[in-house]
Write a protein that holds these residues in place. Structure first.
Motif, short mmCIF file in Angstrom:
data_model
loop_
_atom_site.label_atom_id
_atom_site.label_comp_id
_atom_site.label_asym_id
_atom_site.label_seq_id
_atom_site.Cartn_x
_atom_site.Cartn_y
_atom_site.Cartn_z
N GLU A 38 0.81 -1.21 0.00
CA GLU A 38 0.00 0.00 0.00
C GLU A 38 0.85 1.26 0.00
N GLY A 39 0.84 1.97 -1.12
CA GLY A 39 1.51 3.26 -1.19
C GLY A 39 3.02 3.23 -1.31
N MET A 40 3.64 2.06 -1.46
CA MET A 40 5.10 1.96 -1.57
C MET A 40 5.48 1.28 -2.88
N ALA A 41 6.70 1.55 -3.35
CA ALA A 41 7.19 0.93 -4.58
C ALA A 41 8.67 0.60 -4.42
N TYR A 42 9.08 -0.46 -5.08
CA TYR A 42 10.49 -0.84 -5.18
C TYR A 42 11.00 -0.25 -6.49
N VAL A 43 12.13 0.44 -6.44
CA VAL A 43 12.67 1.13 -7.60
C VAL A 43 13.94 0.42 -8.08
N VAL A 44 13.98 0.07 -9.36
CA VAL A 44 15.19 -0.49 -9.97
C VAL A 44 15.91 0.68 -10.63
N LEU A 45 16.98 1.13 -9.99
CA LEU A 45 17.73 2.29 -10.49
C LEU A 45 18.44 1.95 -11.80
N PRO A 46 18.54 2.91 -12.71
CA PRO A 46 19.12 2.64 -14.03
C PRO A 46 20.64 2.59 -14.07
N PHE A 47 21.31 2.92 -12.98
CA PHE A 47 22.78 2.89 -12.95
C PHE A 47 23.22 1.87 -11.91
N THR A 48 23.70 0.73 -12.39
CA THR A 48 24.11 -0.34 -11.47
C THR A 48 25.48 -0.92 -11.80
N ARG A 49 26.14 -0.38 -12.83
CA ARG A 49 27.44 -0.92 -13.25
C ARG A 49 28.47 0.20 -13.34
N TYR A 50 29.62 -0.02 -12.68
CA TYR A 50 30.74 0.91 -12.78
C TYR A 50 31.85 0.20 -13.54
N TYR A 51 32.05 0.58 -14.81
CA TYR A 51 33.06 -0.06 -15.65
C TYR A 51 34.44 0.50 -15.33
N MET A 52 35.42 -0.39 -15.37
CA MET A 52 36.78 0.04 -15.05
C MET A 52 37.80 -0.82 -15.78
N ASN A 53 39.07 -0.45 -15.63
CA ASN A 53 40.18 -1.16 -16.23
C ASN A 53 40.09 -2.65 -15.90
N GLU A 54 40.21 -3.47 -16.93
CA GLU A 54 40.05 -4.91 -16.77
C GLU A 54 41.07 -5.53 -15.80
N TYR A 55 42.26 -4.96 -15.73
CA TYR A 55 43.30 -5.51 -14.86
C TYR A 55 43.09 -5.09 -13.40
N LEU A 56 42.48 -3.93 -13.19
CA LEU A 56 42.22 -3.47 -11.82
C LEU A 56 40.92 -4.05 -11.26
N ALA A 57 40.03 -4.46 -12.13
CA ALA A 57 38.69 -4.88 -11.70
C ALA A 57 38.68 -6.00 -10.66
N PRO A 58 39.43 -7.10 -10.80
CA PRO A 58 39.37 -8.14 -9.78
C PRO A 58 39.78 -7.65 -8.39
N ALA A 59 40.86 -6.88 -8.31
CA ALA A 59 41.30 -6.35 -7.02
C ALA A 59 40.29 -5.34 -6.49
N ALA A 60 39.73 -4.53 -7.38
CA ALA A 60 38.73 -3.54 -6.97
C ALA A 60 37.49 -4.23 -6.44
N GLU A 61 37.09 -5.28 -7.11
CA GLU A 61 35.90 -6.03 -6.68
C GLU A 61 36.12 -6.61 -5.29
N ALA A 62 37.29 -7.21 -5.07
CA ALA A 62 37.59 -7.80 -3.76
C ALA A 62 37.63 -6.72 -2.67
N ALA A 63 38.30 -5.61 -2.94
CA ALA A 63 38.40 -4.53 -1.96
C ALA A 63 37.03 -3.94 -1.67
N TYR A 64 36.26 -3.74 -2.72
CA TYR A 64 34.93 -3.13 -2.55
C TYR A 64 33.99 -4.07 -1.79
N ARG A 65 34.09 -5.37 -2.10
CA ARG A 65 33.23 -6.35 -1.42
C ARG A 65 33.53 -6.39 0.08
N GLU A 66 34.81 -6.32 0.44
CA GLU A 66 35.19 -6.38 1.85
C GLU A 66 34.72 -5.17 2.65
N SER A 67 34.68 -4.01 2.02
CA SER A 67 34.40 -2.79 2.78
C SER A 67 33.07 -2.13 2.47
#
Length: 180
Positions: free
Chosen positions: A116-145
């Motif tokens: 009643e009166g509430m909605a779930y919103v699927v935001l249109p920005f969900t991906r941050y693209y980055m350098n392919e070599y940095l991505a695995p380390a970035a993913e691990a660091a981001y997941r931990e913190s």
């Protein structure tokens, strides 16, 4: 002779349009990054890979529900999520409406009614693209913190949003990876 000139003119117009369209598409996103209003969103990451676009950090946002302003909002359809900031400077969705807002920040998003009166919103920005070599380390660091201090800086303009930067604490994701 007239037919050749007309055909040549049509060819030139079509060629210009074909060149202008990809340039406009790239300019639109760069324009949002340069001139859009910046919002900071609390995030929680997911591990992804896109075979066509490359590595990215997938994001899930904590603030994804909001009150529905009008009954014209239909589940599964696009509507407008009105964006505001709380006292701490964090972005949140203050309302969902079927009518395009005349002022203030908003994004076009897919909406699912949830009660009643509430909605779930699927935001249109969900991906941050980055350098392919940095991505695995970035993913691990981001997941931990990310549960504690992950924040995405998103630029919003005219219903569109672009992720500008990811932060872990007070450092950008790249700065965080470079520290010893």
């Amino acid at each position: 002779m007239k037919n050749k000139k007309l055909l040549f003119g049509v060819f030139i117009v079509v060629a210009v349009l074909q060149a202008a369209m990809p340039l406009y598409m790239a300019w639109r996103w760069e324009n949002i990054l340069a001139t859009g209003q910046r919002f900071y969103w609390q995030t929680a990451p997911v591990d992804p890979y896109d075979a066509f676009k490359g590595r990215y950090v997938a994001l899930r946002f904590e603030e994804t529900t909001a009150p529905v302003v009008d009954e014209e909002v239909i589940s599964g359809k696009k509507a407008y999520a009105i964006i505001e900031e709380n006292a701490a400077g964090q972005a949140f969705i203050s309302a969902v409406t079927a009518k395009r807002p005349e002022q203030g920040a908003y994004v076009t998003a897919k909406i699912y009614r949830s009660g009643e009166g509430m909605a779930y919103v699927v935001l249109p920005f969900t991906r941050y693209y980055m350098n392919e070599y940095l991505a695995p380390a970035a993913e691990a660091a981001y997941r931990e913190s990310a549960g504690k201090s992950g924040v995405a800086a998103v630029r919003i303009k005219d219903g569109y949003g672009v992720i500008e930067e990811l932060y872990i604490g007070d450092k950008t994701l790249v700065e965080f990876l470079r520290q010893p």
